[in-house]
Design an enzyme around this catalytic site. Structure first.
Site, short mmCIF file in Angstrom:
data_model
loop_
_atom_site.label_atom_id
_atom_site.label_comp_id
_atom_site.label_asym_id
_atom_site.label_seq_id
_atom_site.Cartn_x
_atom_site.Cartn_y
_atom_site.Cartn_z
N GLU A 178 0.81 -1.22 0.00
CA GLU A 178 0.00 0.00 0.00
C GLU A 178 0.84 1.28 0.00
O GLU A 178 0.80 2.06 0.96
CB GLU A 178 -0.96 0.00 1.19
N GLU A 207 -5.27 -8.61 0.79
CA GLU A 207 -5.94 -8.28 2.06
C GLU A 207 -7.42 -8.07 1.78
O GLU A 207 -7.79 -7.42 0.80
CB GLU A 207 -5.42 -6.99 2.70
O1 IFM Z 1 -4.33 -2.86 9.20
C1 IFM Z 1 -4.27 -2.39 7.89
C2 IFM Z 1 -3.06 -2.94 7.17
O2 IFM Z 1 -1.89 -2.62 7.82
C3 IFM Z 1 -2.99 -2.39 5.78
N1 IFM Z 1 -4.23 -2.54 5.08
C4 IFM Z 1 -5.43 -2.15 5.75
C5 IFM Z 1 -5.51 -2.76 7.13
C6 IFM Z 1 -6.80 -2.32 7.84
O3 IFM Z 1 -6.81 -0.93 7.96
#
Ligand code: IFM
Length: 444
Positions: free
Chosen positions: A171, A354
Site C-alpha cells: 500500500e 488483504e
Molecule cells: O491494518 C491495515 C493494514 O496494515 C494495511 N491494510 C489495511 C488494514 C486495515 O486498515
C-alpha cells in the site's frame, strides 16, 4: 458454520492459494530486542495526539517472542500461505549495518512455515521505515529508494527461493498520502507536493529493487501490493462522473499506470501541475519493471461528488458498515477487478492480498461470535468468485488479519483478526470467523 461457495468454483481448487496476513509493526512488539532500531511508527506513536489512546507497538501481539506458538496457530487454520512483512529496522538498524539477529528471526519464521507445509509470502516494506532514514527526508529523499533496493537485495539474497512470493511494498498510497500528504500516519507531514513526491520515490524503489530480487530468488514470484478503494459518482451528472474518474486517477491509477504503462495519469497533473513529482527521464522505465503478480487490498468503496472548491468530496454512505465505519460493498470488488482487466491489457495475475472487516465483538464465555465479519468474508468470497467467472485471473486470497493487532492511528481500538488477542494475557482465541475459515479450508 461454513462458507457457501458453488461446487464448481475455482475457489475450491487446491491451486487457488488461501492465506492469512499480518504486518511486522502491527504484531511483533519487541521493539528494542536484538538490536532493532527506532522506526517512524515508534516516533509517531510517542508524539502526543497522533495515535488513539497513545497506543504504540508494545507489546502488540508479542509475536516476536511467541513465534513458534503463532506458527502452530497458523498451521491449525489449514491455510496454504502466510503473508507477513519484514521490519527494515531489524535488518539494517543503522546505515550499512546488517543485523544477524534480524535475519535470523525471519529465517526462523520462513523455515517454520515451510516445515509446517505453509508457503511464505513476504512483504519487504509495510510502513516501518527506520527513523534514521526519515531524519534524512524519508520517502521525500530520492536516496531512500536506493537504500530500499539495497535492503531488498540483502533480504532476498538471504531468504532466496525459500520465500514463495515477495512483494516490495504494501500500500504505497498509505505510506505516501497518509504519511506525507494528509499527515495522519507516520511521519505526519501535510503537503500535496510531498505526498506525490513520496509516491514517486516508493514506486522508484520498487522498480530498482525488482531485478536483484529476481536474481536472488528466481523461483519466487515478485510483485507489489496496492490498496484500492474504488470511487463511485453520487449521481449521473457530468460533474459527479468527472469527480469519480478524477478520484480514481488520483488514488489508484497514479500508482498503477506508472507500474503497468510507464506514465502518470494526465488528469491529475494537468489540473495540479504543482503536485507533479520531480523525476529523472529514466524513472518510469525503471518503475515499470515486469512483475509476476499484482496484490490488491480491498476493504470498501467511496462515493464522491464534485466539490464547490477543490476537486471532489466524499459523500457519507447509507447502509451496512464495519465497526471502523467503512461501508460494506462487495459488488465494488467484482467491478474493480473486472475494470482493471479491461483497462490494463498487461494486467498480471491478481492476488487479493488483504480483505477483512473491523468487528469489535468481544470475548463472552470464551468465545467470539463475530457474525458481521463472518458474513463479510462470505460476501467478498462471492465477489471474488464472480470476478473469476467474468474472466479475471485471480490466484489467491488472504484474510486480513490472522489476529487482532495494532491498527495504526486507531491503536488497539479496532479488531480485524479472525483470532482474538487478549492484550493483557496474550491469550489467542479462534473466533467464529476463524472456525468458519478452518472448516472451509479443510473441506476443499
Ligand atoms: O491494518 C491495515 C493494514 O496494515 C494495511 N491494510 C489495511 C488494514 C486495515 O486498515
Amino acid at each position: 458454520m461454513n462458507f457457501t461457495i458453488p461446487e464448481t468454483s475455482k475457489l475450491r481448487d487446491k491451486a487457488f492459494t488461501f492465506g492469512v496476513a499480518t504486518a511486522s509493526f502491527q504484531i511483533e512488539g519487541a521493539s528494542t530486542a536484538d538490536g532493532r532500531c527506532e522506526s517512524i511508527w515508534d516516533r509517531f506513536c510517542a508524539t502526543p495526539g497522533k495515535v488513539l489512546n497513545r497506543d504504540n507497538g508494545e507489546p502488540a501481539c508479542d509475536h516476536y517472542r511467541r513465534l513458534e506458538q503463532d506458527l502452530d496457530l497458523i498451521k491449525s487454520l489449514g491455510v496454504d500461505a502466510y503473508r507477513f512483512s519484514i521490519a527494515w529496522p531489524r535488518i539494517e538498524p543503522s546505515p550499512n549495518m546488517w543485523n544477524e539477529a534480524g535475519f535470523a528471526f525471519y529465517e526462523r519464521l520462513v523455515d517454520g512455515l515451510i516445515a509446517r507445509g505453509i508457503k511464505p509470502y513476504a512483504t519487504l516494506y509495510h510502513w516501518d521505515l527506520p527513523q534514521y532514514l526519515e531524519d534524512r527526508g524519508g520517502w521525500i529523499n530520492r536516496e531512500t529508494a536506493y537504500k530500499f533496493a539495497r535492503y531488498a537485495d540483502r533480504v532476498s539474497a538471504r531468504l532466496g527461493d525459500r520465500v514463495a512470493s515477495y512483494a516490495t511494498f504494501n500500500e504505497p498510497w498509505c505510506s505516501a498520502f497518509l504519511g506525507y500528504r494528509f499527515g495522519v500516519h507516520a511521519p505526519g507531514l501535510k503537503s500535496h507536493r510531498l505526498g506525490f513526491q513520496a509516491a514517486h520515490h516508493l514506486l522508484l524503489a520498487h522498480g530498482l529493487a525488482i531485478p536483484a530480487m529476481r536474481q536472488n530468488a528466481p523461483q519466487a514470484q515478485h510483485g507489489i501490493v496496492l490498496n484500492v478503494t474504488p470511487s463511485y459518482a453520487q449521481s449521473d451528472s457530468a460533474d459527479d462522473q468527472w469527480a469519480a474518474a478524477f478520484a480514481d486517477d488520483e488514488n489508484t491509477h497514479t500508482y498503477l499506470q506508472p507500474l503497468l504503462q510507464r506514465r502518470y495519469p494526465s488528469r491529475v497533473f494537468d489540473r495540479h501541475p504543482d503536485w507533479a513529482p520531480t523525476q529523472l527521464a529514466s524513472d518510469l522505465a525503471i518503475i515499470a519493471a515486469p512483475i509476476d503478480f499484482l496484490g490488491i487490498n480491498y476493504y470498501t468503496r467511496s462515493v464522491v461528488k464534485k466539490a464547490s472548491t477543490g476537486d471532489y468530496t466524499n459523500v457519507p454512505q447509507d447502509g451496512a458498515k464495519t465497526d471502523i465505519g467503512w461501508a460494506i460493498y462487495p459488488t465494488a470488488l467484482t467491478q474493480l477487478l473486472v475494470d482493471l482487466k479491461t483497462r490494463y491489457s498487461n494486467l498480471p495475475p491478481i492476488f487479493i492480498t488483504e480483505n477483512g472487516a473491523a468487528d469489535n465483538t468481544g470475548l463472552v464465555d470464551g468465545a467470539v461470535h463475530d457474525m458481521m465479519r463472518t458474513d463479510y468474508y462470505q460476501q467478498h468470497l462471492n465477489a471474488v468468485h464472480q470476478a473469476i467467472e467474468e474472466g479475471v485471473d485471480i490466484r489467491g486470497y488472504f484474510a486480513w488479519s490472522l489476529m487482532d493487532n495494532f491498527e495504526w492511528a486507531e491503536g488497539y481500538s479496532q479488531r480485524f483478526g479472525i483470532v482474538h488477542v487478549d492484550y493483557q494475557t496474550q491469550v489467542r482465541t479462534l473466533k467464529t470467523s476463524g472456525k468458519t475459515w478452518q472448516i472451509f479450508l479443510a473441506e476443499r
